[in-house]
Scaffold this motif. Structure first.
Motif, short mmCIF file in Angstrom:
data_model
loop_
_atom_site.label_atom_id
_atom_site.label_comp_id
_atom_site.label_asym_id
_atom_site.label_seq_id
_atom_site.Cartn_x
_atom_site.Cartn_y
_atom_site.Cartn_z
N HIS A 1 35.80 39.08 29.36
CA HIS A 1 34.47 38.63 28.94
C HIS A 1 33.51 39.81 28.92
CE1 HIS A 1 30.81 36.24 28.76
NE2 HIS A 1 30.39 36.83 29.87
N VAL B 1 39.30 35.35 41.58
CA VAL B 1 38.59 34.06 41.57
C VAL B 1 38.27 33.58 40.16
CG1 VAL B 1 37.57 34.41 43.85
CG2 VAL B 1 36.35 35.20 41.82
N LYS B 2 38.50 34.42 39.15
CA LYS B 2 38.20 34.04 37.79
C LYS B 2 39.45 34.13 36.92
CE LYS B 2 33.28 35.28 37.60
NZ LYS B 2 32.26 36.09 36.89
N ASP C 1 37.81 35.03 31.56
CA ASP C 1 36.43 34.97 32.06
C ASP C 1 36.06 36.18 32.90
OD1 ASP C 1 36.04 32.43 30.91
OD2 ASP C 1 36.99 31.47 32.64
N THR C 2 36.99 37.09 33.07
CA THR C 2 36.77 38.28 33.90
C THR C 2 36.02 39.35 33.12
OG1 THR C 2 38.76 37.86 35.20
CG2 THR C 2 37.88 40.10 35.23
N ARG C 3 34.98 39.91 33.73
CA ARG C 3 34.28 41.04 33.11
C ARG C 3 34.84 42.33 33.68
NH1 ARG C 3 28.51 43.64 34.28
NH2 ARG C 3 28.46 45.09 32.51
N ASN D 1 33.42 40.31 39.69
CA ASN D 1 34.11 39.02 39.56
C ASN D 1 34.63 38.44 40.86
OD1 ASN D 1 34.38 39.15 36.41
ND2 ASN D 1 35.16 41.12 37.14
#
Length: 383
Positions: A210, A130-131, A135-137, A126
């Motif tokens: 995510h 920045v996410k 939305d972060t995996r 990621n």
């Protein structure tokens, strides 16, 4: 995480353990494994596409993951790394315990390394802050190596040899039972589609952020459980290689025989619990563990038993800094450097094959040169 210029004093890392001098084969095999994802696969994909040569097409077809069930050589790269981390454990942690190291201190370092690898995996996926959280995996390749390796090493640290085997069998049979017998709401039990399997369902409930495929993540939390088996199988192999009383040839034959046995077991198990990397099924552990044992046996016999070492340097340079080159591609434009050095020369040829394959080899060469520079400086990234 730190870099070190001393191989003898550096603590072994889970993802990339310190080189074991008696097992040059291990560093070479690690480098051979990393070679394919640092650029080797691209060479064969481009060669197959531009030439259509049958042998290149066959190799290129093995350098893709199956859509769901099944197995290709490309599926072996990830579990082989995890297996090799296990192989190094008896040499590193085992030797420290024999010298009287405190188990709780060793355990603390094992856990710290595991969690650092999880963090590095999140950053690799990621970037750094920045996410948005949603939305972060969070699951990752490094995270699975960290967690599965951590639990494998903790089992080695605290369980007797007998109970290490019990853990191994219990993890694989237990995962099989859970996946086939526990019903998934709205689906039922024993359904192994992406939407309906238990591992994906549990990940959707407990994993924040995510998932890679929205409804499923191939590096999810629940399917990390059987991956501990790959680490344990490596630990068993390392313990066996470290033990005295057998010749190198005897050790080679034993590893080969057990490896073949695991591959056969995997394809028998496949009839009721399909080989599937996405779910890291127990049969997948067996087939990847079997081929890992076979590769280790071949490299061990050629390098450590027969003493044929001249060819190993290329791969050893990669293997001694494998975690560095895995991460470096996110921060260094090796493609740009390759174009700078090779694009003009390659354009002298009118052949599309020469230009495209040459550029792929050029990228690989730049990466290797970078690792060679680090090797000459005796700078190795450890976790």
């Amino acid at each position: 995480m730190h870099t070190t210029t001393s191989q003898s004093t550096a603590d072994p890392a889970i993802a990339q353990p310190a080189p074991v001098k008696r097992l040059l084969s291990l560093d070479t095999l690690r480098g051979f494994d990393m070679f394919w994802i640092m650029g080797g696969e691209d060479v064969f994909h481009i060669l197959a596409k531009t030439t259509g040569w049958a042998w290149a097409v066959v190799i290129a077809e093995q350098l893709h993951h199956p859509d769901w069930n099944g197995f290709t050589a490309y599926d072996l790269i990830f579990p082989l790394f995890l297996f090799m981390a296990g192989v190094s454990t008896p040499f590193s942690i085992g030797s420290r315990l024999e010298k009287g190291a405190d188990k709780s201190e060793v355990a603390r370092k094992i856990i710290t390394r595991g969690l650092v690898l999880v963090l590095l995996g999140v950053i690799y996926n990621n970037g750094l802050f920045v996410k948005a959280f949603q939305d972060t995996r969070f699951p990752s390749v490094l995270g699975r190596i960290g967690l599965a390796g951590m639990f494998g090493q903790l089992i080695y640290l605290y369980a007797s040899t007998r109970f290490q085997y019990i853990w191994f069998v219990g993890l694989l049979l237990g995962y099989w039972a859970l996946m086939m017998l526990v019903p998934v709401p709205g689906c039922g039990a024993g359904i192994l589609t992406m939407e309906c399997n238990l591992a994906s369902f549990i990940d959707r409930q407990i994993v924040p952020g995510h998932l890679y495929k929205t409804i499923h993540d191939p590096e999810g939390v629940f399917s990390t459980i059987p991956a501990i088996g790959n680490a344990l199988l490596g630990i068993f192999a390392g313990t066996f290689l470290r033990a005295h009383g057998r010749t190198g040839v005897q050790k080679t034959l034993r590893l080969l025989g057990i490896g073949v046995g695991f591959v056969v077991l995997a394809w028998l198990w496949n009839f009721v619990f399909p080989v599937n990397k996405n779910l890291w099924t127990s049969s997948f552990v067996c087939v990847t563990g079997g081929f890992s044992l076979i590769l280790l046996a071949i490299f061990y016999w050629v390098i450590d038993v027969k003493g044929l070492k001249g060819w190993t340097f290329f791969f050893t340079v990669i293997g001694m800094n494998s975690i560095l080159i895995y991460l470096a591609g996110e921060f260094i434009s090796f493609d740009y450097a390759a174009r700078f050095f090779f694009e003009g020369l390659l354009k002298l040829s009118s052949s599309e094959v020469v230009q495209k394959v040459g550029m792929a080899i050029g990228v690989l060469a730049v990466k290797w040169a970078f690792l060679y520079y680090m090797y000459k400086k005796k700078t190795f990234l450890r976790v």
